[in-house]
Design a protein around this motif. Sequence first.
Motif: not given
Length: 439
Positions: A234-246
């Motif tokens: 879940l932590e890693r998925i959140n970093r993906v979200q921050a990287y690509v934009g919401h």
Amino acid sequence: MAAGTGYATLDMIRRSSPEWAISQAEKARKAAEDALKSGPVSDEGALASAPPQPPAQPVQPQPTQPTAPIEPAPATPASDIARQRTPLADPAADGWRETFARQQALQPELPQKVPQTPQAPVVAQTEPTPTPAPAITPAPQPSPQDRLDRLARQEAAQQSLTDKPIDNVLPTEPLAVNDSLLDESQASTDAPVYVEESQDQAEKVRQKVEHFEYDFSDDVFVTQADFQTLVSALERINRVQAYVGHGNFNIIAFDDMVRYARYQPRIGEFTPRELDYLEQLFYDDVRDLGFFGERVISRLDHRLNANDIQKIQGTGHFLLRGQSESFYNQLRAQVGDSLILTSGVRGVVKQYHLFMAKVVQAEGNISRASRSLAPPGHSYHAIGDFDVGRVGGGLSNFTSDFAETDEYKRLRDLGFVHIRYTQDNEFGVRFEPWHIRVV
């Protein structure tokens, strides 16, 4: 989830350990409040609501003999469902991803974390009524050590959900209205003090729909090892979200998420254990959890076609072109501008994000999570449904309070608007007056 309210880089596993002290938990609460105040603006589901308050006078654990952690009930084995995986697709094949060519250079790789075994989730038991029904045996009260451990885990989970994410690489479009970026994984309601569980299965499903935040005796909890894996993924998925934009995060495919994690040091590659768990979570038979909705996406590598979706101005969300987009525009024209899209089409990755966040909030009770959010592959948001709310409604747009608004009453009076999960639904899902059925 939403900027300013994501799970970001916080080490949730470390903070779930018995060494996480109450003084540190207080710091976590302060950080959570600061993050909520500085969050950006509008999305269906954002962060978890404030954690339950600690006991009035918590009893400090004795240093001589600490209480052993309580092992949650193992997850119900899933039936064997065929699992299909395909090679990672080329992101250049999707037209909307051309925007990723403008991404800035990444910062140096984040330091690696040393994984530690988290404290197993503990289910709080509450005082039964003085004269419960004979068929119901009240559960024993938790010990002082259990209360302290549970408080520490709740604080750690809350801080994980509100820690500041890494900076977005893509420019973000300013959103209309003053709503925070919210989603239904954040909204919650108080659980009842006591529920006299029915012995009749159909009646028990009805009780679970009504008291969706309550822990029932036959609920399924993730194992301690799976809880640790879920948190790290879940932590890693959140970093993906921050990287690509919401906005883009709502529609990226699973294989794209894996690729971003593999090649961007700021995210960090998914471990084999994390990928296996995510795959298992997608293909398992969720009826074992008490969720009886149908599977609407059959493959983990399901991909939305960029030509089939339309960005809805001022919301940060997308809708499928055709029926969904036309229906939303029709509702806005007849109800008024105070009605707003709070969640549109969601890919598999977005559903993972929402559902796994709810499991963390439920302290590992995956059945309770499934009563609020459909497991990945089972959300009708993937094929046309969408959520609406009242402008300025905040998290109340994702509670039964929305049914008391003028916007909902106007929707109901139209006569042709149907709610997916009604008060008497048999899917094992809470009442969702905001979820518009399209397909």
